[in-house]
Motif scaffolding. Sequence first.
Motif, PDB file in Angstrom:
ATOM      1  N   GLY A 162       0.811  -1.210   0.000  1.00 43.51           N
ATOM      2  CA  GLY A 162       0.000   0.000   0.000  1.00 43.51           C
ATOM      3  C   GLY A 162       0.844   1.260   0.000  1.00 43.51           C
ATOM      4  O   GLY A 162       0.543   2.235  -0.708  1.00 43.51           O
ATOM      5  N   ARG A 163       1.920   1.262   0.772  1.00 39.64           N
ATOM      6  CA  ARG A 163       2.810   2.428   0.812  1.00 39.64           C
ATOM      7  C   ARG A 163       3.555   2.585  -0.518  1.00 39.64           C
ATOM      8  O   ARG A 163       3.829   3.702  -0.962  1.00 39.64           O
ATOM      9  CB  ARG A 163       3.810   2.306   1.960  1.00 39.64           C
ATOM     10  N   GLU A 164       3.890   1.476  -1.155  1.00 41.31           N
ATOM     11  CA  GLU A 164       4.535   1.532  -2.470  1.00 41.31           C
ATOM     12  C   GLU A 164       3.595   2.162  -3.496  1.00 41.31           C
ATOM     13  O   GLU A 164       4.019   2.963  -4.338  1.00 41.31           O
ATOM     14  CB  GLU A 164       4.958   0.139  -2.906  1.00 41.31           C
ATOM     15  N   GLN A 165       2.324   1.791  -3.420  1.00 41.41           N
ATOM     16  CA  GLN A 165       1.339   2.365  -4.340  1.00 41.41           C
ATOM     17  C   GLN A 165       1.168   3.855  -4.075  1.00 41.41           C
ATOM     18  O   GLN A 165       1.049   4.652  -5.006  1.00 41.41           O
ATOM     19  CB  GLN A 165       0.004   1.635  -4.192  1.00 41.41           C
ATOM     20  N   ARG A 166       1.164   4.229  -2.802  1.00 42.09           N
ATOM     21  CA  ARG A 166       1.072   5.644  -2.442  1.00 42.09           C
ATOM     22  C   ARG A 166       2.286   6.418  -2.956  1.00 42.09           C
ATOM     23  O   ARG A 166       2.152   7.521  -3.475  1.00 42.09           O
ATOM     24  CB  ARG A 166       0.956   5.780  -0.925  1.00 42.09           C
ATOM     25  N   GLU A 188      10.230  -3.629   5.152  1.00 42.35           N
ATOM     26  CA  GLU A 188      11.128  -4.690   4.684  1.00 42.35           C
ATOM     27  C   GLU A 188      12.011  -5.202   5.825  1.00 42.35           C
ATOM     28  O   GLU A 188      12.171  -6.424   6.005  1.00 42.35           O
ATOM     29  CB  GLU A 188      12.001  -4.171   3.541  1.00 42.35           C
ATOM     30  N   GLU A 189      12.583  -4.278   6.589  1.00 45.35           N
ATOM     31  CA  GLU A 189      13.459  -4.672   7.697  1.00 45.35           C
ATOM     32  C   GLU A 189      12.688  -5.427   8.780  1.00 45.35           C
ATOM     33  O   GLU A 189      13.189  -6.406   9.356  1.00 45.35           O
ATOM     34  CB  GLU A 189      14.107  -3.424   8.306  1.00 45.35           C
ATOM     35  N   THR A 190      11.464  -4.998   9.046  1.00 44.04           N
ATOM     36  CA  THR A 190      10.661  -5.634  10.093  1.00 44.04           C
ATOM     37  C   THR A 190      10.186  -7.010   9.653  1.00 44.04           C
ATOM     38  O   THR A 190      10.115  -7.943  10.467  1.00 44.04           O
ATOM     39  CB  THR A 190       9.461  -4.742  10.466  1.00 44.04           C
ATOM     40  N   ILE A 191       9.886  -7.173   8.380  1.00 45.95           N
ATOM     41  CA  ILE A 191       9.524  -8.493   7.851  1.00 45.95           C
ATOM     42  C   ILE A 191      10.678  -9.469   8.073  1.00 45.95           C
ATOM     43  O   ILE A 191      10.485 -10.589   8.541  1.00 45.95           O
ATOM     44  CB  ILE A 191       9.166  -8.398   6.349  1.00 45.95           C
ATOM     45  N   GLN A 192      11.896  -9.014   7.750  1.00 40.13           N
ATOM     46  CA  GLN A 192      13.081  -9.865   7.934  1.00 40.13           C
ATOM     47  C   GLN A 192      13.291 -10.209   9.408  1.00 40.13           C
ATOM     48  O   GLN A 192      13.617 -11.343   9.759  1.00 40.13           O
ATOM     49  CB  GLN A 192      14.315  -9.156   7.381  1.00 40.13           C
ATOM     50  N   ILE A 205       8.598   2.181   3.688  1.00 46.26           N
ATOM     51  CA  ILE A 205       8.744   0.940   2.925  1.00 46.26           C
ATOM     52  C   ILE A 205       9.966   0.165   3.414  1.00 46.26           C
ATOM     53  O   ILE A 205       9.912  -1.053   3.599  1.00 46.26           O
ATOM     54  CB  ILE A 205       8.854   1.256   1.414  1.00 46.26           C
ATOM     55  N   ASN A 206      11.081   0.880   3.640  1.00 48.60           N
ATOM     56  CA  ASN A 206      12.295   0.228   4.150  1.00 48.60           C
ATOM     57  C   ASN A 206      12.053  -0.378   5.526  1.00 48.60           C
ATOM     58  O   ASN A 206      12.535  -1.468   5.836  1.00 48.60           O
ATOM     59  CB  ASN A 206      13.445   1.239   4.208  1.00 48.60           C
ATOM     60  N   TRP A 207      11.307   0.350   6.361  1.00 52.13           N
ATOM     61  CA  TRP A 207      10.987  -0.162   7.696  1.00 52.13           C
ATOM     62  C   TRP A 207      10.179  -1.455   7.596  1.00 52.13           C
ATOM     63  O   TRP A 207      10.433  -2.419   8.326  1.00 52.13           O
ATOM     64  CB  TRP A 207      10.200   0.889   8.485  1.00 52.13           C
TER      65      TRP A 207
END
Length: 212
Positions: A121-125, A172-176, A168-170
Amino acid sequence: MSLRYGILGLLSEWDASGYDIKKEFDDLMGVFWHSHLSQIYPELNKLEKEKFITSQSIPQEGKPDKKIYSITSKGKEVLIHWLLTPPEPPKIKDPFLMQAFFMDHIPADEVILKLKMYKKGREQRLEKIKHAVEERFMSIKERNVMKARIIISAAVLKRGIQQEVQYINWCEETIQLVESCKFLWDKNKQTEFQYTDVSDQLSAYFFNALDI
């Protein structure tokens, strides 16, 4: 309260209808402020009663009259006073971060799924913002104009884009992080060794990203 000053700021540059103002909030100003028509029109009525703006009805063929708003000299004075007043510290309300704070109550796989969906969603935004910025700068180039408003608004838009990229970076990092620590969601699989290992990961997650 900031909504009224945003409206005055827009009207300081050009006369506009309530719909025009809403469109501006939906497009570029949506980077830092969101507002509904149900909020904009009551604020326009208040501003007009306070004589900060005036309005006139423009006849339209086959449509209801269009109401166009203009800022008054009193409105400009109020706007300048607000611009020179130190802002209050931001009062953050982020529904997703509120949810994320308590996601130890749902399975790790669900946490990861929600993070991935939110990231999308943030990527689309971000793409929407980039598209709006590109269109606006193309219009500026075609009209061959440059104003102080364009310069300072470009700086604000850049901050908005940076904020989306950081979010978006946050994600990705939190998913990892959650993927590597999924066992913590299963109390039967927790061990002292794993706690030590996770402590190192958590330190890296925090301090490496902050360059501390």
